[in-house]
Design a protein around this motif. Structure first.
Motif, PDB file in Angstrom:
ATOM      1  N   ILE A 219       0.781  -1.093  -0.190  1.00  0.00           N
ATOM      2  CA  ILE A 219       0.491   0.044   0.016  1.00  0.00           C
ATOM      3  C   ILE A 219       1.071   1.151   0.490  1.00  0.00           C
ATOM      4  O   ILE A 219       1.738   1.327   0.460  1.00  0.00           O
ATOM      5  CB  ILE A 219      -0.675   0.218   1.398  1.00  0.00           C
ATOM      6  N   PHE A 223      -1.989   6.753   1.086  1.00  0.00           N
ATOM      7  CA  PHE A 223      -2.476   6.368   1.946  1.00  0.00           C
ATOM      8  C   PHE A 223      -2.911   6.630   3.322  1.00  0.00           C
ATOM      9  O   PHE A 223      -1.502   6.321   3.704  1.00  0.00           O
ATOM     10  CB  PHE A 223      -3.113   4.456   1.882  1.00  0.00           C
ATOM     11  N   GLU A 224      -2.801   8.229   3.567  1.00  0.00           N
ATOM     12  CA  GLU A 224      -3.003   8.632   5.319  1.00  0.00           C
ATOM     13  C   GLU A 224      -4.014   9.428   4.989  1.00  0.00           C
ATOM     14  O   GLU A 224      -5.316   9.724   4.100  1.00  0.00           O
ATOM     15  CB  GLU A 224      -1.959   9.419   4.394  1.00  0.00           C
ATOM     16  N   ASP A 302      -5.349   4.824  -6.914  1.00  0.00           N
ATOM     17  CA  ASP A 302      -4.625   4.885  -5.497  1.00  0.00           C
ATOM     18  C   ASP A 302      -5.493   6.379  -5.173  1.00  0.00           C
ATOM     19  O   ASP A 302      -5.944   6.555  -4.506  1.00  0.00           O
ATOM     20  CB  ASP A 302      -3.389   5.060  -5.420  1.00  0.00           C
ATOM     21  N   ILE A 306      -7.893   6.945  -2.714  1.00  0.00           N
ATOM     22  CA  ILE A 306      -7.225   7.653  -1.176  1.00  0.00           C
ATOM     23  C   ILE A 306      -9.056   8.837  -0.515  1.00  0.00           C
ATOM     24  O   ILE A 306      -9.478   8.927   0.167  1.00  0.00           O
ATOM     25  CB  ILE A 306      -6.442   8.501  -0.932  1.00  0.00           C
ATOM     26  N   TYR A 309     -12.021   7.041   1.213  1.00  0.00           N
ATOM     27  CA  TYR A 309     -11.765   6.092   2.592  1.00  0.00           C
ATOM     28  C   TYR A 309     -11.773   7.600   3.310  1.00  0.00           C
ATOM     29  O   TYR A 309     -12.534   7.880   4.156  1.00  0.00           O
ATOM     30  CB  TYR A 309     -10.318   5.827   2.169  1.00  0.00           C
ATOM     31  N   GLU A 330      -6.293  -0.502   3.947  1.00  0.00           N
ATOM     32  CA  GLU A 330      -5.781   0.387   3.073  1.00  0.00           C
ATOM     33  C   GLU A 330      -6.879   2.105   3.866  1.00  0.00           C
ATOM     34  O   GLU A 330      -6.422   3.112   4.377  1.00  0.00           O
ATOM     35  CB  GLU A 330      -7.221   0.437   1.782  1.00  0.00           C
ATOM     36  N   SER A 331      -8.105   1.418   4.675  1.00  0.00           N
ATOM     37  CA  SER A 331      -9.213   2.787   5.080  1.00  0.00           C
ATOM     38  C   SER A 331      -8.245   2.700   6.289  1.00  0.00           C
ATOM     39  O   SER A 331      -8.744   3.790   6.465  1.00  0.00           O
ATOM     40  CB  SER A 331     -10.077   1.770   4.724  1.00  0.00           C
ATOM     41  N   CYS A 334      -5.866   5.212   5.941  1.00  0.00           N
ATOM     42  CA  CYS A 334      -6.686   7.480   5.836  1.00  0.00           C
ATOM     43  C   CYS A 334      -7.503   7.289   7.163  1.00  0.00           C
ATOM     44  O   CYS A 334      -8.170   8.316   7.474  1.00  0.00           O
ATOM     45  CB  CYS A 334      -7.545   7.424   4.665  1.00  0.00           C
ATOM     46  N   SER A 389      -4.672   6.195  12.069  1.00  0.00           N
ATOM     47  CA  SER A 389      -3.751   6.448  10.514  1.00  0.00           C
ATOM     48  C   SER A 389      -2.275   6.842  11.204  1.00  0.00           C
ATOM     49  O   SER A 389      -1.393   5.260  10.135  1.00  0.00           O
ATOM     50  CB  SER A 389      -3.633   7.728   9.943  1.00  0.00           C
TER      51      SER A 389
END
Length: 418
Positions: A219, A223-224, A302, A306, A309, A330-331, A334, A389
């Motif tokens: 990932i 993704f943040e 992506d 992002i 999410y 992934e979530s 985020c 996160s």
């Protein structure tokens, strides 16, 4: 420079997208990496489809018939059987065109319906190629189920499977598991996973591995959590189940939970919007007073993922059979809290970081509704979402990435000497 071949049935979906991302990480590290798939959606010139459209069309009704037969024999809808390594699309001639004397590592992702593991054994042992099982669920370790649900027969041989009373199918499951064990002894593969739970299952299983590698999830660091203005509108719930017909995603349980939640919402002044990609159950939401359904297309990249999410206030995952899934990780990266069934990585995260989410027993719709209602009444602040996160990303940063682990495997002594 390492020469790496990846095999995956798809380059999309949870396991397929993971395969694509691992492959792209290898390319970024200047490995000579190629990904071969049965079904291709990506536009990458380094992803190759090794099946003609005619053959895919021909196999589709056969696979549907096989799935129908399996559904007749399985007692518990929580179980989903896929005989990974029983593929019939890529034959040995085609495999030898792909795996050559220059190949260092073959990474097997999700290969159900694509390649027979016996062909992998024939070619890779002959050419002294190292094998990596990239685990996204338990299917490579069992007689076919994605998640064991407490059953421990995979630690020996999956005989007398409790999920079916059909003797012929029990024999088929046992034979398949025995074959998986036999080939693992001959191939001495390496196990890689982004889940401690999965890696522990691999260590406990009857399969024999040369070594085990906990790896960072494939990932992107992009993704943040991205803070947004607090909204006074609907509470947004991103739901993992999107097909009424896909039993293993737990849609029936999700619908029951939402019906209970709808009655709870009469007590407070709060509306809920459920976000679902390409849902096929719009009519099921028409009776709700406080819950609406928003259907959208699957994310194409992506950045869209992002943004999706970060727009959600909660992830609601009712999966019955995934040891992941990817969307939980992934979530979380985020900053999205979750209510999820206690299957796979959600339980792992909830144990380490209790504030990140809640897990409930599969099919306990009442408890699911209670947990979602509690999340609505105590919505996470920006600071709390940022902490979710940061905690998850810092934890996974403790481990080597896929590239580092593949370098270690490439440099290790050859294990295929049997």
């Amino acid at each position: 420079m390492l020469n790496i071949i990846h095999f995956s049935t798809n380059d999309f979906g949870g396991a397929g997208l993971a395969a694509l991302r691992v492959h792209e990480e290898c390319l970024s590290a200047d490995f000579n990496s190629k990904l071969y798939v049965l079904n291709k959606r990506s536009t990458s010139s380094h992803v190759y489809s090794k099946s003609s459209k005619i053959k895919r069309i021909f196999n589709a009704p056969i696979n549907r018939y096989d799935n129908f037969k399996k559904s007749l024999f399985l007692k518990n809808r929580n179980s989903f059987y896929s005989l990974v390594g029983n593929g019939n699309v890529l034959d040995e001639t085609a495999l030898r065109e792909v795996i050559t004397q220059d190949t260092n590592i073959v990474v097997l992702h999700w290969i159900a319906g694509f390649i027979d593991i016996s062909l992998i054994e024939n070619v890779c042992r002959e050419m002294d190629v190292k094998i990596v099982y990239y685990l996204m669920d338990m299917a490579m370790l069992t007689g076919g189920c994605h998640f064991s649900h407490g059953c421990e027969q995979y630690k020996k041989i999956c005989a007398n499977c409790p999920e079916t009373s059909n003797e012929q199918y029990r024999v088929k499951i046992a034979e398949h598991h025995f074959k998986q064990v036999r080939y693992s002894i001959r191939l001495a593969p390496y196990a890689m996973a982004s889940s401690k739970f999965l890696l522990d299952q691999a260590k406990d299983s009857a399969l024999q591995f040369a070594d085990y590698f906990m790896t960072r999830p494939p990932i992107s660091k992009k993704f943040e959590y991205r803070p947004k203005a607090q909204s006074s509108g609907s509470f947004k719930v991103l739901m993992g189940a999107y097909k009424r017909s896909d039993e293993r995603k737990g849609y029936r349980d999700a619908l029951r939970a939402l019906a209970i939640l709808d009655s709870f919402l009469n007590e407070i002044d709060q509306k809920v919007e459920v976000l679902v990609p390409s849902a096929d159950f719009e009519a099921d939401f028409q009776s709700f007073k406080n819950i609406t359904l928003k259907i959208f297309s699957f994310a194409k990249n992506d950045e869209q993922l992002i943004a999706l999410y970060n727009s959600a206030d909660l992830l609601f995952n009712t999966s019955l059979d995934d040891s992941g899934p990817m969307m939980v990780l992934e979530s979380q990266m985020c900053g999205v809290p979750f209510v999820a069934t206690e299957v796979g990585v959600a339980s792992e995260i909830a144990q380490m970081f209790p504030d990140n989410g809640e897990v409930v027993a599969p099919s306990d719709a009442g408890k699911m509704a209670e947990k979602i209602f509690a999340a609505i009444k105590s919505q996470k602040s920006c600071a709390q979402r940022s902490a979710i996160s940061v905690n998850v990303r810092e934890y996974y940063n403790l481990f080597n990435g896929n590239v580092e682990n593949l370098r270690k495997i490439g440099a290790s002594e050859t294990a295929n000497e049997n």
